[in-house]
Design a protein around this motif. Structure first.
Motif, PDB file in Angstrom:
ATOM      1  N   GLY A  45       0.821  -1.210   0.000  1.00 38.84           N
ATOM      2  CA  GLY A  45       0.000   0.000   0.000  1.00 38.84           C
ATOM      3  C   GLY A  45       0.852   1.256   0.000  1.00 38.84           C
ATOM      4  O   GLY A  45       0.617   2.209  -0.750  1.00 38.84           O
ATOM      5  N   THR A  63       2.372   1.824  -3.345  1.00 35.04           N
ATOM      6  CA  THR A  63       1.438   2.366  -4.332  1.00 35.04           C
ATOM      7  C   THR A  63       1.356   3.878  -4.203  1.00 35.04           C
ATOM      8  O   THR A  63       1.410   4.608  -5.193  1.00 35.04           O
ATOM      9  CB  THR A  63       0.049   1.749  -4.116  1.00 35.04           C
ATOM     10  OG1 THR A  63       0.187   0.340  -4.056  1.00 35.04           O
ATOM     11  CG2 THR A  63      -0.887   2.127  -5.211  1.00 35.04           C
ATOM     12  N   LEU A  64       1.255   4.349  -2.949  1.00 33.10           N
ATOM     13  CA  LEU A  64       1.230   5.794  -2.754  1.00 33.10           C
ATOM     14  C   LEU A  64       2.543   6.424  -3.192  1.00 33.10           C
ATOM     15  O   LEU A  64       2.560   7.466  -3.860  1.00 33.10           O
ATOM     16  CB  LEU A  64       1.006   6.114  -1.269  1.00 33.10           C
ATOM     17  CG  LEU A  64      -0.277   5.600  -0.652  1.00 33.10           C
ATOM     18  CD1 LEU A  64      -0.287   5.926   0.817  1.00 33.10           C
ATOM     19  CD2 LEU A  64      -1.458   6.221  -1.333  1.00 33.10           C
ATOM     20  N   SER A  95      -5.711   3.931  -7.852  1.00 33.73           N
ATOM     21  CA  SER A  95      -4.731   3.254  -7.006  1.00 33.73           C
ATOM     22  C   SER A  95      -4.884   3.698  -5.557  1.00 33.73           C
ATOM     23  O   SER A  95      -4.743   2.885  -4.641  1.00 33.73           O
ATOM     24  CB  SER A  95      -3.316   3.539  -7.501  1.00 33.73           C
ATOM     25  OG  SER A  95      -3.069   4.926  -7.495  1.00 33.73           O
ATOM     26  N   PHE A  96      -5.212   4.989  -5.349  1.00 32.38           N
ATOM     27  CA  PHE A  96      -5.382   5.457  -3.975  1.00 32.38           C
ATOM     28  C   PHE A  96      -6.619   4.847  -3.337  1.00 32.38           C
ATOM     29  O   PHE A  96      -6.617   4.545  -2.141  1.00 32.38           O
ATOM     30  CB  PHE A  96      -5.511   6.989  -3.948  1.00 32.38           C
ATOM     31  CG  PHE A  96      -4.200   7.694  -3.895  1.00 32.38           C
ATOM     32  CD1 PHE A  96      -3.150   7.291  -4.702  1.00 32.38           C
ATOM     33  CD2 PHE A  96      -3.990   8.736  -3.035  1.00 32.38           C
ATOM     34  CE1 PHE A  96      -1.932   7.933  -4.660  1.00 32.38           C
ATOM     35  CE2 PHE A  96      -2.773   9.386  -2.986  1.00 32.38           C
ATOM     36  CZ  PHE A  96      -1.749   8.977  -3.799  1.00 32.38           C
ATOM     37  N   ALA A 132      -5.544   1.396  -2.366  1.00 33.09           N
ATOM     38  CA  ALA A 132      -4.564   1.445  -1.277  1.00 33.09           C
ATOM     39  C   ALA A 132      -5.246   1.849   0.021  1.00 33.09           C
ATOM     40  O   ALA A 132      -4.922   1.319   1.090  1.00 33.09           O
ATOM     41  CB  ALA A 132      -3.450   2.433  -1.623  1.00 33.09           C
ATOM     42  N   LEU A 162      -5.120  -0.395   3.260  1.00 40.02           N
ATOM     43  CA  LEU A 162      -4.464   0.112   4.462  1.00 40.02           C
ATOM     44  C   LEU A 162      -5.421   0.186   5.635  1.00 40.02           C
ATOM     45  O   LEU A 162      -4.998   0.019   6.783  1.00 40.02           O
ATOM     46  CB  LEU A 162      -3.838   1.482   4.192  1.00 40.02           C
ATOM     47  CG  LEU A 162      -2.554   1.416   3.383  1.00 40.02           C
ATOM     48  CD1 LEU A 162      -2.020   2.787   3.104  1.00 40.02           C
ATOM     49  CD2 LEU A 162      -1.500   0.595   4.109  1.00 40.02           C
ATOM     50  N   CYS A 200      -4.143  -3.930  -2.084  1.00 43.10           N
ATOM     51  CA  CYS A 200      -2.989  -3.067  -2.329  1.00 43.10           C
ATOM     52  C   CYS A 200      -2.299  -3.439  -3.636  1.00 43.10           C
ATOM     53  O   CYS A 200      -1.828  -2.566  -4.373  1.00 43.10           O
ATOM     54  CB  CYS A 200      -2.005  -3.157  -1.163  1.00 43.10           C
ATOM     55  SG  CYS A 200      -2.673  -2.543   0.370  1.00 43.10           S
ATOM     56  N   GLY A 241      -4.147  -1.971  -6.306  1.00 45.75           N
ATOM     57  CA  GLY A 241      -3.836  -0.553  -6.370  1.00 45.75           C
ATOM     58  C   GLY A 241      -2.551  -0.308  -7.144  1.00 45.75           C
ATOM     59  O   GLY A 241      -2.477   0.570  -8.015  1.00 45.75           O
ATOM     60  N   MET A 242      -1.534  -1.114  -6.862  1.00 48.90           N
ATOM     61  CA  MET A 242      -0.266  -0.949  -7.567  1.00 48.90           C
ATOM     62  C   MET A 242      -0.425  -1.247  -9.046  1.00 48.90           C
ATOM     63  O   MET A 242       0.074  -0.525  -9.907  1.00 48.90           O
ATOM     64  CB  MET A 242       0.767  -1.886  -6.924  1.00 48.90           C
ATOM     65  CG  MET A 242       2.182  -1.621  -7.362  1.00 48.90           C
ATOM     66  SD  MET A 242       2.698  -2.562  -8.772  1.00 48.90           S
ATOM     67  CE  MET A 242       2.624  -4.198  -8.148  1.00 48.90           C
ATOM     68  N   HIS A 255      -2.124   1.523 -10.757  1.00 53.39           N
ATOM     69  CA  HIS A 255      -1.230   2.641 -11.007  1.00 53.39           C
ATOM     70  C   HIS A 255      -0.396   2.385 -12.247  1.00 53.39           C
ATOM     71  O   HIS A 255      -0.274   3.247 -13.122  1.00 53.39           O
ATOM     72  CB  HIS A 255      -0.314   2.855  -9.795  1.00 53.39           C
ATOM     73  CG  HIS A 255       0.758   3.850 -10.047  1.00 53.39           C
ATOM     74  ND1 HIS A 255       0.550   5.214  -9.998  1.00 53.39           N
ATOM     75  CD2 HIS A 255       2.052   3.697 -10.389  1.00 53.39           C
ATOM     76  CE1 HIS A 255       1.674   5.838 -10.285  1.00 53.39           C
ATOM     77  NE2 HIS A 255       2.602   4.937 -10.516  1.00 53.39           N
TER      78      HIS A 255
END
Lengths: 225, 314, 670
Positions: free
Chosen positions: B145, B148-149, B175-176, B179, B183, B301, B304-305, B308
């Motif tokens: 996570g 990803t951010l 993605s956020f 994530a 998270l 997560c 999310g990655m 992205h």
């Protein structure tokens, strides 16, 4: 172009694409049949939202008709049919997978990466801002196929087949502003007929071999062992 | 120099505000269960009571048992000084980035698990064993996570992350979204809340965190409890400020600072209420369902990655 | 001057092996001379290697020994100097540790002299490998290192398991050496000469470069212990004397990593990113499999051996990232990856040898090697416990100790994967980083288990409850290593600044931003991307602790602590059997990650034959069962078929000679 330069609606399309992929993973992860049907209905709702958004931003009204058909078929009619089937066949029990849920999820993740790799040269041909979603739609198709081969019960395999069709529809909508109307109607009709035929087939299968577990079909083979 | 004083004040706010957040969550939970419930400032009274009580330690315990509460508390306080709470750009944010923050919490957990094993009882060993298992499964999800951010903002420094999000106009990053979901699940697991661990249980066989601190009493127990409340606040502030950074002060003038404090209080109240609702509505999972829960967090997560890489970078 | 110090390191080590032969009558004299000279060798290595690294020197010498057409080339450059420093550090501590430790072998069935002889030759071999600058000297030194360590592993040869473990070790060392030789052969073929300078200058086509890379990867990987070439490690380390295990695990594995770095970065030169991908994959697999297998062990030294596999995996992850960045044209990020890998080499040498020395002390003092029979040693051996705790915290990669810094640098290198244009690679690198995070958390779990079961709680066996602290020598060595672990964790900027010298030797650019913000901050890439202020972390923890302590202990009030029995739920007095054992501690992990190990678990409830019931748990190694045993069986079957040639009948043998003669006459006449 980077995400930051797209207008809000197209960012919303990308977000919905990611949520459709997530719903595919949820389909892989669900254990109970009724939750599977509900998740499939949610995938249909997301698809409906994406189609409406694309219709609104691109100014092609025929996409609204596609959206309406998606809503009617994928969100209401087919889940309702499947639910009736499940109640009549009385198979609300757990659905087993081959290989364990964690392995299947990892395979799903690998499929997403693989479809991204495969789609890289095709991306260049589309001129829409949302062309990145071609990789997502291919991933949804492949994950649907993964569902067909890793599930034991026939109803789950049907949902996998339907979600493959969802993926194809999503690819058409996001990459090329939808398919020609004739093709659209033809495919929708095919899916409808398939759903009805599956229902009939399940009753026959259950009557023939006493369960809907497709592994029991292994008993049909040429050579006596 | 002004920055260091402000950092010190912010850490103090963190440390002394943590019991209020824990008390708020407990009060909302009681209200939802149609009970009167203790007021939100009850944890302060509990801590004061514990500080004045006598300390009894087990005869089979060692020095580790006696230094662990201080070490855990100090490391958690240092971790809280790194997280931007009211303002970004404080000099303490440069000491550690988010990976070091995870390292601090891991160090605190290491000594907590050792303290659990120190008394030579079965309960302590059980708590430590379960805690390190859950922590090992939560780490990859947390790191994915964070990555990803960090991939979007190209930094792991918390102040840079929040600054980046404040400076750019509002974007909807898929993605956020993923994530954030991942998270949140990891935060629930790491802070030991339902559905992973019940912080209010009295049955030793259902405990994870409580089992490790079973032998503690007096001021040691107060420090351990305070550390746990501080950890909850750290995760709350992280989630609030990373995913809804609006309101965080960018400079050190009085008005933005007060606005930042007010915004943070609002966000934490909302997060606390959401946590209380989730704790009331969900049941605690058995231990061997936690891997599936954390596997879901990891998949979120990971998605999310992948979103992205696939959707947000052209 | 530093060259002379490096030579002194080699000569002193040789002397420490050979000189005591003349004093063989007195064990005390053997001990003193051998370990004294070994300490001198270590000190010389530290000063010589450190000097070459800090000064950025490169010194080449050609000795008139060796083959007539190939004299022995030796070279001391920053890379060799760094690894010489590592070898010297651990050798010095081994020299401090040795005298008290080897006393236990003086009453044993085997004499002391072979141990000291081969230790000296072993250290000399390692130092020579680092200094060698041509393939011939390298291979001779490599073989010296392998063969002497075989004798060291087989030191207590009375036990069947020890002999078997040493045999497997020797076999794999020879096979690995063969692969390395073939790798050198490929490069020498294109370079026209066996010295490293010729190989560096050679123009090798891409296909042959990949073949040479694969040969070197397998050869050096077999010695370093990457999965699936690691099977000798968990067999050889438990049976060797503990200071030898520390030397093998702490420095011999690093010498293999040195060989790999030298081969790829220096001799091959142009790096392809696919090689980095292979190293990244193998490194991640080694890391996670190593730690998972370590979790299931309850023999202390076997557990530490599997952790060596894990840490070598982490080093290879750093090297893989560095190679990927070098191959795709990001020299600064490649430098970051290489520096992370080198820092982890340093850290692992320090904390792994610390842990092995501690394990040796525990073994010697308590006589137990099974974790499930230890406990409560923190009260009996306090200094050893503190040093072992420092080792445990460092290997779990927790701040503010050194293990954390190298893992942090590896994560930062992985995060820069977004700089790559390839999206697929940019997505796989974060997955490798997540695997690394899993590894770190599982390692922390394992060391909570080790320290908790071994040192804390109640003693689980009679011998452990009466153990005493070791002598001053071992304690001094362990304290020194513990302080170095803390030092390298708190001063990372200084260390990275000097490691950059090594990186700049092979890559076009170094990483100047890392140290640009001053000694207090470590900022790879830039302060905006990431920064770590290690001294401030230590200061912050200390300040918060002090404030909490002062607040809770006001000067005018007494704060007593009462000691009472532990909470027993009202069931009566607790005994040591009620505590969690090492096997019980890792049961949840065993159930969650079940398919990773081949587990045989049997439970027989109380019956007539077994009045108390019986529980058996055996955990083997999949690689051993599925790869090595089938290969072994295949080789034996083939050998048995070929053995049919040996009929035993003398007429058959004469017939062989007769038909060979006929065949040769036919060939000549054609």
């Amino acid at each position: 172009m980077a995400l930051t330069q797209l207008p809000l609606t197209e960012q919303l399309v990308l977000t919905l694409a990611a949520l459709i992929l997530f719903s595919s993973f949820l389909l892989l992860a669900q254990a109970r049949i009724v939750s599977l049907i509900h998740t499939f209905a949610w995938q249909g709702i997301l698809l409906f939202a994406v189609t409406c958004l694309m219709a609104a931003t691109s100014g092609r009204p025929h996409l609204f008709i596609s959206a309406a058909m998606t809503l009617a078929l994928k969100v209401f009619f087919i889940p309702w049919q499947l639910r009736r089937l499940v109640v009549k066949l009385d198979i609300r029990r757990e659905v087993e997978t081959v290989g364990g849920p964690s392995l299947v999820m990892i395979a799903g993740g690998a499929l997403v990466l693989f479809s991204y790799y495969v789609v890289l040269p095709i991306r260049e041909l589309s001129f829409l801002a949302t062309r990145n979603t071609i990789a997502i739609s291919l991933a949804v198709v492949l994950i649907g196929m993964l569902m067909i081969i890793t599930r034991r019960k026939a109803v789950a395999q049907v949902i996998g087949f339907m979600s493959m069709e969802n993926g194809l529809f999503f690819a058409a909508v996001s990459a090329t502003y939808g398919m020609p109307m004739v093709v659209e109607l033809g495919i929708a009709f095919d899916v409808l007929v398939a759903a009805i035929l599956f229902g009939i087939f399940f009753f026959q299968l259950r009557a023939g071999i006493g369960s809907l577990d497709v592994d029991h079909l292994n008993r049909l083979h040429e050579v006596d062992r | 120099m002004k920055g260091w004083i402000l950092a010190f004040v912010q850490t103090g706010l963190f440390v002394f505000g943590a019991p209020l957040l824990a008390g708020w969550v407990k009060w909302i939970k009681c209200r939802l269960q149609s009970r009167q419930g203790p007021p939100p400032w009850q944890p302060y009274r509990d801590l004061r009571r514990l500080f004045n009580k006598e300390v009894v330690i087990a005869e089979s315990s060692s020095t580790i048992f006696r230094i662990a509460p201080y070490l855990i508390f100090s490391v958690t306080v240092l971790a809280s000084s790194v997280v931007p709470m009211v303002a970004i750009g404080l000099p303490t944010s440069a000491i550690a980035d988010v990976i070091v923050l995870v390292g601090f919490l891991a160090l605190a957990r290491f000594f907590l698990a050792l303290a659990g094993m120190d008394a030579g009882t079965a309960f302590g060993g059980m708590g430590s064993s379960r805690e390190v298992t859950i922590a090992s499964l939560a780490e990859p999800a947390m790191l994915m996570g964070v990555f990803t951010l960090a991939m979007t903002v190209n930094s792991t420094n918390l102040a840079s992350m929040i600054g980046f999000l404040l400076n750019h106009p509002f974007q909807l990053y898929p993605s956020f979204v993923f994530a954030a979901m991942g998270l949140v699940l990891v935060a629930v697991a790491e802070t030991g809340r339902i559905p992973v661990d019940n912080p209010a249980t009295h049955l030793e066989l259902t405990m994870v965190h409580e089992a490790m601190i079973l032998e503690y009493s007096g001021r040691y127990l107060a420090l351990m409890e305070w550390g746990a409340m501080l950890k909850l606040m750290i995760y709350g502030v992280l989630l609030a400020n990373l995913f809804c950074p609006w309101g965080v002060a960018v400079d050190f003038a009085p008005l933005p600072l007060v606005a930042g404090l007010a915004a943070l209080t609002g966000k934490l109240l909302v997060l606390g209420t959401a946590l209380a609702v989730a704790e009331t509505g969900l049941a605690k999972m058995r231990l061997f369902r936690v891997p599936q829960y954390l596997g879901l967090a990891f998949i979120l997560c990971l998605l999310g990655m992948l979103s992205h890489v696939i959707l947000e970078v052209s | 001057m530093f060259w002379n110090l490096a030579c002194l390191a080699v000569v002193a080590a040789l002397a420490s092996g050979l000189l005591p032969v003349f004093f063989s009558r007195s064990d005390a004299a053997v001990r003193t001379v051998a370990f004294g000279l070994l300490g001198l060798s270590g000190l010389a290595g530290i000063l010589g290697g450190g000097g070459a690294l800090l000064g950025g020197l490169t010194i080449t010498r050609v000795l008139p020994v060796g083959l007539p057409w190939l004299h022995s080339h030796l070279r001391l450059d920053p890379l060799a100097g760094f690894f010489l420093l590592l070898v010297g550090l651990v050798t010095l501590v081994a020299a401090m540790y040795g005298p008290a430790y080897v006393r236990q072998y003086e009453e044993g069935p085997q004499p002391l002299l072979p141990l000291t002889l081969f230790t000296g030759l072993f250290v000399a071999g390692m130092n020579l490998v680092l200094l060698a600058a041509d393939a011939f000297s390298f291979m001779i030194a490599w073989e010296l290192m392998s063969v002497t360590s075989y004798f060291l592993v087989a030191y207590q040869h009375q036990h069947e398991t020890h002999r078997r473990a040493a045999f497997i070790y020797l076999l794999m060392a020879q096979v690995g050496g063969l692969f390395i030789l073939l790798g050198f052969g490929v490069l020498a073929g294109f370079g026209g000469g066996f010295d490293f300078a010729a190989m560096t200058a050679a123009q090798v086509p891409a296909k042959w470069a990949t073949i040479a890379f694969l040969l070197a990867f397998i050869g050096f990987g077999m010695k370093a212990g990457v999965v699936p070439l690691h099977v000798w490690l968990p067999q050889a380390h438990p049976v060797a004397p503990s200071h030898i295990s520390a030397l093998m695990s702490g420095v011999m594995l690093k010498v293999a990593v040195y060989g790999f770095i030298r081969f790829v970065y220096d001799l091959l030169g142009t790096i392809h990113w696919q090689w980095g991908g292979l190293a990244l994959f193998v490194g991640s697999a080694s890391a996670v499999l190593g730690v998972l297998y370590a979790l299931m062990q309850h023999d202390l030294k076997r557990l530490l051996a599997y952790h060596s596999v894990e840490n070598i995996g982490i080093i290879y992850v750093g090297l893989g990232l560095s190679m990927i960045f070098a191959g795709t044209g990001h020299p600064q990020l490649a430098a970051l990856g290489l520096i992370a890998a080198l820092y982890h080499c340093l850290n692992h040498a320090l904390f792994k040898s610390l842990l092995f020395f501690g394990a040796g002390s525990i073994l010697q003092q308590s006589g137990e090697h099974d974790l499930n029979r230890m406990g409560g040693l923190i009260r009996r051996m306090p200094v050893t416990a503190v040093c072992f705790l420092i080792g445990c915290i460092s290997i779990s990669a927790l701040p503010p100790f050194n293990g954390f810094v190298s893992e942090w640098l590896t994560f930062q290198a992985a995060l820069q994967g977004t700089a790559l244009k390839s999206g697929v690679l940019g997505a796989l690198i974060p997955v490798a980083a997540a695997v690394l995070a899993l590894t770190g958390a599982l390692a922390a779990a394992c060391f909570v288990k080790v320290f908790g079961v071994c040192f804390l709680g109640l003693s689980r066996s009679e011998r452990c409850s009466t153990a005493t602290e070791t002598a001053r020598g071992p304690l001094l060595g362990q304290v020194l290593l513990g302080l170095l672990c803390l030092l390298f964790g708190v001063l990372p900027t200084w260390t990275v600044g000097h490691l950059e010298t090594v990186a700049r030797q092979f890559l076009p650019e170094g990483m100047p931003e890392a140290t640009a913000q001053g000694w207090l901050w470590l900022t790879p890439i830039s302060p905006r991307v990431a920064s770590y202020g290690a001294p401030l972390v230590l200061f912050g923890i200390g300040l918060a602790w002090l404030l909490a302590w002062l607040w809770l202990h006001p000067p005018h009030r007494k704060m007593p602590v009462r000691v009472g029995p532990a909470w027993d739920c009202g069931f009566g007095p607790l005994n040591a059997r009620m505590q969690y054992t090492a096997t019980a501690f890792t049961m949840p992990i065993r159930r969650i990650f079940g398919p990773v190990w081949p587990i045989r678990e049997h439970f027989r409830p109380a019956s007539a034959e077994e009045p108390r019931g019986r529980y058996d748990l055996h955990i083997d190694d999949w690689v051993w069962l599925k790869v090595y045993q089938p290969i072994g069986r295949l080789l034996l079957a083939t050998a048995r078929r070929l053995a049919l040639i040996q009929g035993g009948n003398i007429r058959t043998y004469l017939a062989y000679s007769f038909f060979t003669l006929l065949f040769l006459l036919l060939v000549v006449s054609l």
